[in-house]
Design a protein around this motif. Structure first.
Motif, PDB file in Angstrom:
ATOM      1  N   LYS A 185     -34.577 -65.719  -9.206  1.00 23.65           N
ATOM      2  CA  LYS A 185     -33.147 -65.944  -8.830  1.00 23.65           C
ATOM      3  C   LYS A 185     -33.019 -65.106  -8.101  1.00 23.65           C
ATOM      4  O   LYS A 185     -32.812 -63.743  -8.547  1.00 23.65           O
ATOM      5  CB  LYS A 185     -32.855 -66.458 -10.766  1.00 23.65           C
ATOM      6  CG  LYS A 185     -33.723 -67.357 -11.384  1.00 23.65           C
ATOM      7  CD  LYS A 185     -33.369 -67.583 -12.075  1.00 23.65           C
ATOM      8  CE  LYS A 185     -34.064 -68.659 -13.624  1.00 23.65           C
ATOM      9  NZ  LYS A 185     -33.486 -68.693 -14.647  1.00 23.65           N
ATOM     10  N   ARG A 186     -31.897 -65.416  -7.050  1.00 25.66           N
ATOM     11  CA  ARG A 186     -31.309 -65.051  -6.952  1.00 25.66           C
ATOM     12  C   ARG A 186     -29.505 -64.480  -7.454  1.00 25.66           C
ATOM     13  O   ARG A 186     -29.087 -65.214  -8.056  1.00 25.66           O
ATOM     14  CB  ARG A 186     -30.978 -65.701  -5.586  1.00 25.66           C
ATOM     15  CG  ARG A 186     -30.360 -64.983  -4.625  1.00 25.66           C
ATOM     16  CD  ARG A 186     -30.008 -65.425  -3.217  1.00 25.66           C
ATOM     17  NE  ARG A 186     -31.349 -65.934  -2.638  1.00 25.66           N
ATOM     18  CZ  ARG A 186     -31.398 -65.405  -1.352  1.00 25.66           C
ATOM     19  NH1 ARG A 186     -30.468 -64.842  -0.267  1.00 25.66           N
ATOM     20  NH2 ARG A 186     -32.205 -66.013  -0.596  1.00 25.66           N
ATOM     21  N   THR A 187     -30.036 -63.366  -7.423  1.00 25.73           N
ATOM     22  CA  THR A 187     -27.977 -63.424  -8.425  1.00 25.73           C
ATOM     23  C   THR A 187     -26.917 -62.747  -6.932  1.00 25.73           C
ATOM     24  O   THR A 187     -27.938 -61.324  -6.686  1.00 25.73           O
ATOM     25  CB  THR A 187     -28.525 -62.099  -9.737  1.00 25.73           C
ATOM     26  OG1 THR A 187     -29.050 -60.571  -8.599  1.00 25.73           O
ATOM     27  CG2 THR A 187     -28.799 -62.462 -10.448  1.00 25.73           C
ATOM     28  N   GLY A 188     -26.056 -63.147  -7.490  1.00 25.92           N
ATOM     29  CA  GLY A 188     -24.878 -62.143  -5.789  1.00 25.92           C
ATOM     30  C   GLY A 188     -25.421 -62.345  -4.806  1.00 25.92           C
ATOM     31  O   GLY A 188     -26.083 -63.007  -3.808  1.00 25.92           O
TER      32      GLY A 188
END
Length: 141
Positions: free
Chosen positions: A138-141
């Motif tokens: 999951k990509r954060t930011g």
């Protein structure tokens, strides 16, 4: 080139250096050349040991999850001629330690020696295949 310089040669990859530190220098004068092959439900180790008497000069043991193969060679050559005598001898010790696969059964290890090649067969139980599962990133930011 000194032995130390050869060992830490900057042209070697870091992986080669780590392998040498953990497995030993396979090309060192006292190392036994081996071939490891999975053959059915066994690990087959073939070791080059020409000129030895397998019953007197070869020792195979298992210690701490590793297979230790050691051998000694003593060869003497004598030539007697009318005007003289010549004697030449060679001797040395050789060894190799190989990690055994997980679950290997020490009691059933068998060894044979034919034409200068030692074969050690180590039964290995069938390994359970772990279930393949993809982990989502999951990509954060």
């Amino acid at each position: 080139m000194s032995e130390l310089t050869r060992w830490f040669d900057a042209r070697r990859s870091p992986f080669d250096l780590l392998e040498r530190l953990f497995d030993g220098d396979r090309d060192a004068p006292g190392a036994i050349r081996v071939e490891e092959v999975v053959d059915g439900d066994s690990l087959l180790v073939r070791a080059e040991l020409p000129g030895v008497d397998p019953e007197k000069d070869v020792d195979i043991s298992v210690r701490n999850g590793s297979l230790l193969i050691s051998a000694q060679r003593q060869e003497r050559k004598e030539e007697k001629e009318k005007g003289g005598y010549r004697s030449e001898f060679r001797y040395g010790s050789f060894s190799r330690t190989l990690p055994l696969p997980e679950g290997a059964t020490e009691q059933d290890i068998q060894a044979t020696y034919t034409d200068g090649v030692l074969e050690v067969r180590v039964p290995v139980p069938e390994q359970k295949q772990s279930e393949h599962r993809k982990i989502e990133v999951k990509r954060t930011g």
